[in-house]
Design an enzyme around this catalytic site. Structure first.
Site, mmCIF file in Angstrom:
data_model
loop_
_atom_site.group_PDB
_atom_site.id
_atom_site.type_symbol
_atom_site.label_atom_id
_atom_site.label_comp_id
_atom_site.label_asym_id
_atom_site.label_seq_id
_atom_site.Cartn_x
_atom_site.Cartn_y
_atom_site.Cartn_z
ATOM 1 N N ASP A 109 0.813 -1.224 0.000
ATOM 2 C CA ASP A 109 0.000 0.000 0.000
ATOM 3 C C ASP A 109 0.842 1.268 0.000
ATOM 4 O OD1 ASP A 109 -2.268 -1.680 0.290
ATOM 5 O OD2 ASP A 109 -1.919 -1.754 2.439
ATOM 6 N N GLY A 150 -4.233 -4.582 -4.534
ATOM 7 C CA GLY A 150 -5.193 -3.577 -4.986
ATOM 8 C C GLY A 150 -4.420 -2.353 -5.403
ATOM 9 N N HIS A 151 -4.326 -2.115 -6.706
ATOM 10 C CA HIS A 151 -3.605 -0.941 -7.176
ATOM 11 C C HIS A 151 -4.602 0.129 -7.610
ATOM 12 C CE1 HIS A 151 0.314 -3.371 -7.909
ATOM 13 N NE2 HIS A 151 0.065 -3.115 -6.638
#
Ligand code: IMP
Length: 425
Positions: free
Chosen positions: A12, A39-40
């Site tokens: 993150d 999760g980009h």
């Protein structure tokens, strides 16, 4: 120019934005480890958009994207992303290739992940996984009972192997977790529903990347998670199940290290962590809430609040060494505006002893008390700043100090989520 982009903390770090910037200068973008646990977050037409499995380079017209052999593919998640992209007018046709040796993730992987976490949770020792089945899928790969994308070409073999593995899994589910088990015909029906479609994406990606590199095409390797979540070099067992550090880019894509020109590390101007595990420089509760809110520190895959803390130079130095970082990008500097003072953990005290290097044993790391250096903060809003010289003197001093502590050059500073909110040095 072939570049690897690595998270140098616990994930993150804001890699999505840097990937987006670098993808413009690249011809091919490769995801090489992890699965849809990642999760980009990227901005598309000013709309925030999260990609979990497909490389975020897909949003750039004309770029080729590759999911390498080191990644694990949940076909449901894959096709869901393809559908969302199509709805936004982004076609993946002829631009997205999946390694034929990437492993497939099945419903029993997800179920085992959930049940194990729940069971460990009751007895303590849970990892706080994303429950996407990542650990069990990699475990099967290493135990040599996994099924790969290329196996879909041979349904007879696939069916037999799947039945064998599921029979064993169902025994475990029944005997250990008191779960009724999963239906083979249901999983097989799912496989049949995506088999032909997924094979259309399947390719010999190591050969493709080798030949592309020979022709002078430039490749960007997009790391997921971060070095401290690496299964070998991170805070084991509180890690993910893949190599999130630089080695993963090599084994997970089949590209030789001799073809890599540059390794870029991404850090946040502070530190965050999702899930369980020690975090020596974690903020006290009140400051945590402030930074969580200001930095929008909520997981892009699970929505869980991220724990926040001061910049930990000990783990970042570890990441610099493990990855041989050539340069760094520092993200979210704007979030620190308004703090009277800003701390950096430069070492730990463990059992009264000064420790300047990351201790691999989790029992030691969990006793680490940070040794802080305190720097004066700044009040100015940084979000409109585009040049180094416009930054408040204290912000520049803070960044210079990070460079010294990490012995690495900072080449990018981010002061907001938009592409333009970036200072290049
Ligand atoms: P898993 O990858 O779902 O097995 O989760 C293992 C650990 O890695 C947990 O602490 C997760 O919160 C963490 N993790 C996995 N993916 C990410 C990510 O993309 N960002 C941050 N943490 C992650």
């Amino acid at each position: 120019m072939n570049r690897i982009l690595i998270g140098a903390q616990w994930g993150d770090e804001g890699k999505g934005k840097i990937i987006d910037l670098l993808a413009r200068k690249s011809d091919i973008i490769v995801r090489y480890q992890g699965g849809n646990n990642a999760g980009h977050t990227v901005k598309f037409d000013d709309e925030k958009f999260v990609l979990h499995l497909i490389p975020s380079g897909i949003l750039h017209p004309g770029k080729i994207c590759v999911i390498g052999n080191g990644a694990v593919i949940d076909p449901q998640a894959f096709f869901e992303e393809v559908r969302v992209l199509a709805a936004k007018g982004v076609s993946v046709k002829g631009r997205l290739f999946v390694s034929e040796t990437a492993h497939l993730l099945f419903p029993y992987h997800k179920l085992m992940d959930q049940l194990r976490e729940e069971s460990f949770g009751r007895r303590s020792g849970m990892i706080g996984t994303t429950k996407k089945g990542i650990g069990p899928c990699y475990a099967d790969k290493m135990a040599r009972v996994g099924l790969r994308v290329g196996d879909l070409k041979n349904p007879a073999f696939f069916k037999v192997r799947l039945a064998q593995v599921l029979a064993e899994r169902n025994e475990i589910l029944k005997k250990i977790y008191r779960h009724p088990g999963l239906s083979f015909s249901e999983i097989w029906r799912q496989v049949e529903s995506y088999r032909r479609e997924l094979l259309k994406f399947s390719a010999d990606t190591p050969r493709y990347l080798f030949e592309a590199s020979r022709k002078g095409r430039s490749i960007l390797f997009e790391g997921a998670q971060g070095t401290m979540l690496d299964v070998d070099h991170g805070t084991y067992p509180y890690v993910t199940s893949s190599n999130a550090s630089v080695g993963g880019a090599i084994t997970g894509s089949g590209v030789s290290p001799t073809l890599i020109d540059h390794v870029i590390g991404v850090v946040k101007a502070y530190t965050t962590r999702v899930g369980e595990g020690p975090f020596p420089s974690q903020f006290p509760e009140r400051l945590m809430k402030v930074i969580q809110t200001k930095g929008e520190e909520f997981g892009s895959t699970t929505g869980r609040p991220r724990r926040c803390g001061w910049f930990d130079a000990v783990i970042a130095r570890h990441a610099v060494r493990i990855n041989g970082l050539d340069e760094m990008a520092v993200m979210k500097l704007d979030v620190l505006s308004g703090l009277k003072e800003i701390k950096i953990a430069t070492a730990y005290k463990i059992g009264g002893k000064l420790c300047e290097n990351y201790p691999a044993a989790i029992e030691e790391f969990s006793k680490a008390k940070p040794v802080y250096e305190t720097h004066p903060g700044w009040d100015e809003d940084l979000s409109g700043i585009r040049r180094w010289k416009q930054l408040p003197a204290n912000a520049r001093r803070y960044l210079k100090r990070l460079e010294t502590l990490l012995a690495t050059r900072i080449k990018i500073v981010s002061v907001g989520s938009k592409r333009a909110q970036t200072i290049f040095l």
